[in-house]
Design a protein around this motif. Sequence first.
Motif: not given
Length: 304
Positions: A49-55, A57-58, A104-115
């Motif tokens: 749902x979020x393709x981090x390979x295509x992230x 700035x825009x 990606x989480x850092x850039x998006x301001x998301x606190x957590x990676x779940x795995x």
Amino acid sequence: MKLGFVSSILSDFNFEEVIDYASENGFECVEMACWPKGKAERRYAGVTHINIDELNENRIEYIKNHCSKKNVFISALGYYPNTLDPDLEKRAVYIDHIMKLITAAKKLGIPTVTTFIGRVSYLNVDENLLIFKEIWEPIVKFAEQNDIKIAIENCPMLFTDNEWPGGQNLATTPAIWRRMFELIPSKNLGINYDPSHFVWQQIDYIKPIYEFKDRIFHVHYKDIKLYRDKLETVGIMATPLQYMSPKLPGLGDVDWGKFVSALTDIGYDGYSCIEIEDKAFESSIESVKKSLELSHRYMSQFVI
């Protein structure tokens, strides 16, 4: 606590559709599935749902703005591979993607990676812990540098014959959690707590909340129905799906009032996401939506 859902169940939706659906149905957050593009190897995996390979700035700004406009938080970026896979080429791919998720989480301001931690299924716990320390120390160090928390779900991944006998995730019991946190004592390594996996393992799913209160970074609401008559026929050595089945919250054996009560006892005020894996609600997208809405209605009596 904020109440949301794991996006994997809406596998045919795009990012905007997931966020819009969450907003329209009273969900406050979504754990976003962020698998690499490609074919899924198992159910509920391979969803992007979020393709981090295509992230870029825009795209980052667009994601932030769309979530803000819809008043829906992204609770975590989710990706659940076997990072201890004995196939070293696969292992390297999985680790690389987790590193990308942290960035990606850092850039998006998301606190957590779940795995998952992962596991070599045919090795014992002690042998797997040695591999865990080798592989996960640099991952956790990178998470520390980026101020991102890693929340490990406690699912044993022991449901099919090819995952037998040890499963594909090491972080399955409080006893193993203690040893993991001794080997890597970082405050950035913690738990994505799912009580359902303790039900069929016959482990108290309330008591560990108090012991590991500082390690609970994220919560899953998924229920399990244990079929005692089937268990008495096949025994605990059978693959678990022979005697249990995932259900919507409230339709299985978890006492959700006691579970959420314990979370409030420890002052947990983070993200909690409904995880849908109930086969009774998979016949159509309308059934899937119904499962999310029923679960939201049920859990809202505890999480407000």
